[in-house]
Design a protein around this motif. Structure first.
Motif, PDB file in Angstrom:
ATOM      1  N   LYS A 121     -37.273   9.704   9.617  1.00  0.00           N
ATOM      2  CA  LYS A 121     -35.938  10.192   9.327  1.00  0.00           C
ATOM      3  C   LYS A 121     -35.841  10.648   7.881  1.00  0.00           C
ATOM      4  CE  LYS A 121     -33.512   6.060   7.772  1.00  0.00           C
ATOM      5  NZ  LYS A 121     -32.993   6.742   6.599  1.00  0.00           N
TER       6      LYS A 121
ATOM      7  N   CYS B  12     -29.948  10.580   5.711  1.00  0.00           N
ATOM      8  CA  CYS B  12     -29.222  10.643   6.985  1.00  0.00           C
ATOM      9  C   CYS B  12     -28.743   9.251   7.382  1.00  0.00           C
ATOM     10  CB  CYS B  12     -30.115  11.229   8.076  1.00  0.00           C
ATOM     11  SG  CYS B  12     -29.232  11.483   9.624  1.00  0.00           S
TER      12      CYS B  12
ATOM     13  N   CYS C 100     -29.095   8.193  11.615  1.00  0.00           N
ATOM     14  CA  CYS C 100     -30.417   7.761  12.077  1.00  0.00           C
ATOM     15  C   CYS C 100     -30.531   6.241  12.001  1.00  0.00           C
ATOM     16  CB  CYS C 100     -31.517   8.397  11.239  1.00  0.00           C
ATOM     17  SG  CYS C 100     -31.513  10.199  11.253  1.00  0.00           S
TER      18      CYS C 100
ATOM     19  N   CYS D 155     -31.950  15.053  14.420  1.00  0.00           N
ATOM     20  CA  CYS D 155     -32.162  14.656  13.027  1.00  0.00           C
ATOM     21  C   CYS D 155     -33.353  13.732  12.833  1.00  0.00           C
ATOM     22  CB  CYS D 155     -30.885  14.044  12.457  1.00  0.00           C
ATOM     23  SG  CYS D 155     -30.198  12.724  13.447  1.00  0.00           S
TER      24      CYS D 155
END
Length: 122
Positions: A5, A9, A12, A50
């Motif tokens: 990840k 983010c 996540c 993502c």
């Protein structure tokens, strides 16, 4: 499970907590080069979300619910893994405060790069 990840983010991490709560050990791998991870694992255009995860020889792209991962591991199809493109509202890690949920379909990513329906979530 290894979860690749972007370090910036937040959703996540929410998805990783969902998977951990179901009993899967999770190793977070923060990387600023997610495209290299996706290319290495065969996640093409139109399939991306993502974060990208690896578990027991399979790839899991995006906010796939843990019940689909459990089914994948139980059935062990000849495939690369599961794909949930984008970031549908209401998926694990993308919950809405008002409980709103978009319908979404998790796809099975074939060894040849093809996608077929694995599960529908209404």
């Amino acid at each position: 499970m290894v979860v690749h990840k972007d370090p910036n983010c937040g959703c996540c991490g929410g998805w990783a907590e969902h998977v951990q709560a179901a009993g899967f050990p999770v190793q977070l791998n923060d990387t600023s080069d997610m495209m290299a991870v996706k290319q290495r694992l065969g996640i093409g255009d139109g399939m991306m979300s993502c974060h990208t995860s690896e578990i027991d020889g399979y790839v899991v792209e995006g906010h796939v619910p843990v019940e689909d991962i459990k089914r994948l591991l139980a059935e062990r199809p000849q495939a690369r893994g599961l794909v949930l493109p984008g970031m549908p509202v209401g998926t694990p890690g993308m919950e809405s405060p008002d409980g709103y949920r978009q319908a979404f379909t998790v796809a099975l990513l074939g060894n040849d790069g093809s996608l077929s329906e694995f599960s529908k979530h209404e």
